[in-house]
Design an enzyme around this catalytic site. Sequence first.
Site, PDB file in Angstrom:
ATOM      1  N   GLY A   1      40.025  47.919  43.640  1.00 56.08           N
ATOM      2  CA  GLY A   1      39.922  49.176  42.886  1.00 56.08           C
ATOM      3  C   GLY A   1      38.485  49.585  42.627  1.00 56.08           C
ATOM      4  O   GLY A   1      38.129  49.922  41.495  1.00 56.08           O
ATOM      5  N   ALA A   2      37.666  49.568  43.684  1.00 53.78           N
ATOM      6  CA  ALA A   2      36.258  49.937  43.498  1.00 53.78           C
ATOM      7  C   ALA A   2      35.997  51.367  43.980  1.00 53.78           C
ATOM      8  O   ALA A   2      34.853  51.732  44.227  1.00 53.78           O
ATOM      9  CB  ALA A   2      35.355  48.941  44.222  1.00 53.78           C
TER      10      ALA A   2
ATOM     11  N   SER B   1      36.613  53.961  42.141  1.00 48.33           N
ATOM     12  CA  SER B   1      36.199  54.803  41.010  1.00 48.33           C
ATOM     13  C   SER B   1      35.963  53.925  39.784  1.00 48.33           C
ATOM     14  O   SER B   1      36.157  52.705  39.826  1.00 48.33           O
ATOM     15  CB  SER B   1      37.265  55.866  40.683  1.00 48.33           C
ATOM     16  OG  SER B   1      38.384  55.265  40.074  1.00 48.33           O
ATOM     17  N   GLY B   2      35.515  54.555  38.720  1.00 54.82           N
ATOM     18  CA  GLY B   2      35.454  53.933  37.396  1.00 54.82           C
ATOM     19  C   GLY B   2      34.690  52.624  37.315  1.00 54.82           C
ATOM     20  O   GLY B   2      33.624  52.442  37.914  1.00 54.82           O
TER      21      GLY B   2
ATOM     22  N   GLY C   1      35.397  49.664  38.462  1.00 53.73           N
ATOM     23  CA  GLY C   1      35.295  48.897  39.711  1.00 53.73           C
ATOM     24  C   GLY C   1      34.132  49.372  40.573  1.00 53.73           C
ATOM     25  O   GLY C   1      33.384  48.564  41.126  1.00 53.73           O
TER      26      GLY C   1
ATOM     27  N   TYR D   1      51.716  48.787  29.534  1.00 53.64           N
ATOM     28  CA  TYR D   1      50.294  48.493  29.794  1.00 53.64           C
ATOM     29  C   TYR D   1      49.870  47.264  28.980  1.00 53.64           C
ATOM     30  O   TYR D   1      49.240  46.343  29.521  1.00 53.64           O
ATOM     31  CB  TYR D   1      49.442  49.706  29.418  1.00 53.64           C
ATOM     32  CG  TYR D   1      47.975  49.536  29.754  1.00 53.64           C
ATOM     33  CD1 TYR D   1      47.503  49.719  31.044  1.00 53.64           C
ATOM     34  CD2 TYR D   1      47.051  49.182  28.770  1.00 53.64           C
ATOM     35  CE1 TYR D   1      46.155  49.561  31.357  1.00 53.64           C
ATOM     36  CE2 TYR D   1      45.703  49.027  29.068  1.00 53.64           C
ATOM     37  CZ  TYR D   1      45.262  49.222  30.361  1.00 53.64           C
ATOM     38  OH  TYR D   1      43.925  49.050  30.667  1.00 53.64           O
TER      39      TYR D   1
HETATM   40  N1  LIG Z   1      38.905  52.783  31.134  1.00 56.79           N
HETATM   41  C1  LIG Z   1      39.138  52.033  30.094  1.00 56.79           C
HETATM   42  O1  LIG Z   1      38.947  52.446  28.949  1.00 56.79           O
HETATM   43  C2  LIG Z   1      39.650  50.636  30.286  1.00 56.79           C
HETATM   44  C3  LIG Z   1      39.765  49.815  29.141  1.00 56.79           C
HETATM   45  C4  LIG Z   1      40.230  48.522  29.293  1.00 56.79           C
HETATM   46  C5  LIG Z   1      40.563  48.052  30.549  1.00 56.79           C
HETATM   47  N2  LIG Z   1      40.453  48.866  31.642  1.00 56.79           N
HETATM   48  C6  LIG Z   1      40.819  48.310  32.942  1.00 56.79           C
HETATM   49  O2  LIG Z   1      39.737  48.480  33.834  1.00 56.79           O
HETATM   50  C7  LIG Z   1      40.226  48.450  35.177  1.00 56.79           C
HETATM   51  C8  LIG Z   1      39.611  49.590  35.968  1.00 56.79           C
HETATM   52  O3  LIG Z   1      40.134  50.811  35.461  1.00 56.79           O
HETATM   53  P1  LIG Z   1      39.269  52.139  35.306  1.00 56.79           P
HETATM   54  O4  LIG Z   1      39.243  52.455  33.870  1.00 56.79           O
HETATM   55  O5  LIG Z   1      38.012  52.039  36.053  1.00 56.79           O
HETATM   56  O6  LIG Z   1      40.270  53.197  35.977  1.00 56.79           O
HETATM   57  P2  LIG Z   1      40.186  54.061  37.324  1.00 56.79           P
HETATM   58  O7  LIG Z   1      38.942  54.879  37.351  1.00 56.79           O
HETATM   59  O8  LIG Z   1      41.501  54.756  37.386  1.00 56.79           O
HETATM   60  O9  LIG Z   1      40.087  52.957  38.459  1.00 56.79           O
HETATM   61  C9  LIG Z   1      41.215  52.211  38.838  1.00 56.79           C
HETATM   62  C10 LIG Z   1      41.014  51.690  40.248  1.00 56.79           C
HETATM   63  O10 LIG Z   1      42.199  50.977  40.628  1.00 56.79           O
HETATM   64  C11 LIG Z   1      42.667  51.515  41.857  1.00 56.79           C
HETATM   65  N3  LIG Z   1      44.126  51.431  41.996  1.00 56.79           N
HETATM   66  C12 LIG Z   1      45.066  51.911  41.150  1.00 56.79           C
HETATM   67  N4  LIG Z   1      46.294  51.675  41.661  1.00 56.79           N
HETATM   68  C13 LIG Z   1      46.121  51.050  42.839  1.00 56.79           C
HETATM   69  C14 LIG Z   1      46.995  50.565  43.839  1.00 56.79           C
HETATM   70  N5  LIG Z   1      48.329  50.683  43.754  1.00 56.79           N
HETATM   71  N6  LIG Z   1      46.472  49.976  44.934  1.00 56.79           N
HETATM   72  C15 LIG Z   1      45.137  49.873  45.080  1.00 56.79           C
HETATM   73  N7  LIG Z   1      44.240  50.313  44.172  1.00 56.79           N
HETATM   74  C16 LIG Z   1      44.740  50.901  43.066  1.00 56.79           C
HETATM   75  C17 LIG Z   1      42.209  52.972  41.836  1.00 56.79           C
HETATM   76  O11 LIG Z   1      42.251  53.505  43.141  1.00 56.79           O
HETATM   77  P3  LIG Z   1      42.289  55.110  43.389  1.00 56.79           P
HETATM   78  O12 LIG Z   1      40.855  55.543  43.334  1.00 56.79           O
HETATM   79  O13 LIG Z   1      42.885  55.228  44.739  1.00 56.79           O
HETATM   80  O14 LIG Z   1      43.119  55.703  42.317  1.00 56.79           O
HETATM   81  C18 LIG Z   1      40.807  52.803  41.275  1.00 56.79           C
HETATM   82  O15 LIG Z   1      39.921  52.359  42.258  1.00 56.79           O
HETATM   83  C19 LIG Z   1      41.750  48.507  35.064  1.00 56.79           C
HETATM   84  O16 LIG Z   1      42.279  47.203  35.226  1.00 56.79           O
HETATM   85  C20 LIG Z   1      41.972  48.981  33.647  1.00 56.79           C
HETATM   86  O17 LIG Z   1      43.221  48.575  33.138  1.00 56.79           O
HETATM   87  C21 LIG Z   1      39.992  50.132  31.533  1.00 56.79           C
END
Ligand SMILES: NC(=O)c1ccc[n+]([C@@H]2O[C@H](COP(=O)([O-])OP(=O)(O)OC[C@H]3O[C@@H](n4cnc5c(N)ncnc54)[C@H](OP(=O)(O)O)[C@@H]3O)[C@@H](O)[C@H]2O)c1
Length: 277
Positions: A10-11, A13-14, A16, A163
Site C-alpha cells: 500500500g505505498a 498513497s498516504g 505507505g 476497523y
Molecule cells: N490515516 C490515519 O489517520 C491512520 C491512522 C491509524 C492507522 N492508519 C493505517 O495506516 C495504513 C495506511 O493508511 P493511509 O492512512 O495511508 O490510507 P490510504 O492513503 O488510503 O493508503 C492505503 C493504501 O493501502 C492500499 N490498499 C487498500 N486496499 C488494498 C487492497 N485491497 N490491495 C492492495 N492495496 C490496498 C491503497 O491502495 P490504493 O492507492 O490503490 O487505494 C493505499 O496504497 C493503514 O493500515 C491504516 O489503517 C491510518
Amino acid sequence: MSGKRVLITGATSGIGMETARGLAKLGYSVVLTARDNARGEEARNELVSSTGNKDVEVLFCDLGSFASIRKCAAEYRERFDRLDVLVNNAGVWDFHRQQSADGIERIFAVNYLAPFLLTNLLLDSLKVSAPSRVVNVASGLHQGVLHLDDLELKEGWSGMKAYRQSKLAVILWTRLLSKKLAGSNVTVNCAQPGLMRTNLARDAPWAYRVGFLMFGKRPERGAQSSIYLASSPDVQQTTGEYFKDSQVARSSKESYDMDVAARLWDVSMKIVGLSGK
Ligand SMILES: NC(=O)c1ccc[n+]([C@@H]2O[C@H](COP(=O)([O-])OP(=O)(O)OC[C@H]3O[C@@H](n4cnc5c(N)ncnc54)[C@H](OP(=O)(O)O)[C@@H]3O)[C@@H](O)[C@H]2O)c1
C-alpha cells in the site's frame, strides 16, 4: 546505500508512500505493492524522482485476494534473494460492508488476514536475511473485543467496529508472532501512526472526512514510526511491541491476551489455507 531491501504494501498513497520515500532516501532498495499497475508505476516514478534512488520496484498485489497475495509472494521470492524489512502498511476503512475476492468481510481481510498470509509466505526470506524486521501498521483505534465466533461481524457490523477489530487482531498477531519467532533474529512490531490526512476515510460519512481534514496531520508525520521501526539500530532487538511516536506504548488490555491471540492464529491459518504451527 544501505544494501537492505524493504517490501512495503500500500505505498501508492498516504503513509505507505511516505514510508517508502523515507526508506528510499535512506538508501533502501524498495519494493512496493500496488493493486493497480498504473498507480504502482506512477508511485514508482514519483519515488525515484523525489529521492534520486532508482532502486524502486513494483509488484502487483490485490490484498483482498488470497490468490493474488500468494502470487505476489512467489514473485517476490523468485526475483529477490533477501527481505530485510516487510512493512505491512496497506489498509482500508469501509463504511459500507464489502467483501473481499474470497467472500470475506473486506476490512478484516485486507487489514489483518492479508498481512498474516503475506508475512507467513515470506518468513523464509526474512529468516535468511536476519537480522530482519516486520513492521505492522496498527491504529490507536483498536479498542473492543475480538469476536472469535463472528470475526466477519455478520451480526452488528459497522465500519468502526470492523476497523477496530481488524487492528486489535493485528496487535494480537504481532505479539504472538514475536514469540513464535524468538531466537530467529526476525523482529515484529506495530506502529501506531496517529490521525493523518490520507485517503483512508474516502468511504466515510462527511463528518469523519471533515475530521480527518481538520485534525489529521500530514502523512509524512504518520510514516515516522514505520520508518523508525524499519531502520533504527535502537530497535534492532525489540520485538512484540506497539509503538506510538517512535516509543513503546501501552495498547488496550485485550491486545495482551495471548490465549485469544493463539485462538485467532489457529482460525487465521485455516481461513488463509496454511498448515503448520
Ligand atoms: N490515516 C490515519 O489517520 C491512520 C491512522 C491509524 C492507522 N492508519 C493505517 O495506516 C495504513 C495506511 O493508511 P493511509 O492512512 O495511508 O490510507 P490510504 O492513503 O488510503 O493508503 C492505503 C493504501 O493501502 C492500499 N490498499 C487498500 N486496499 C488494498 C487492497 N485491497 N490491495 C492492495 N492495496 C490496498 C491503497 O491502495 P490504493 O492507492 O490503490 O487505494 C493505499 O496504497 C493503514 O493500515 C491504516 O489503517 C491510518
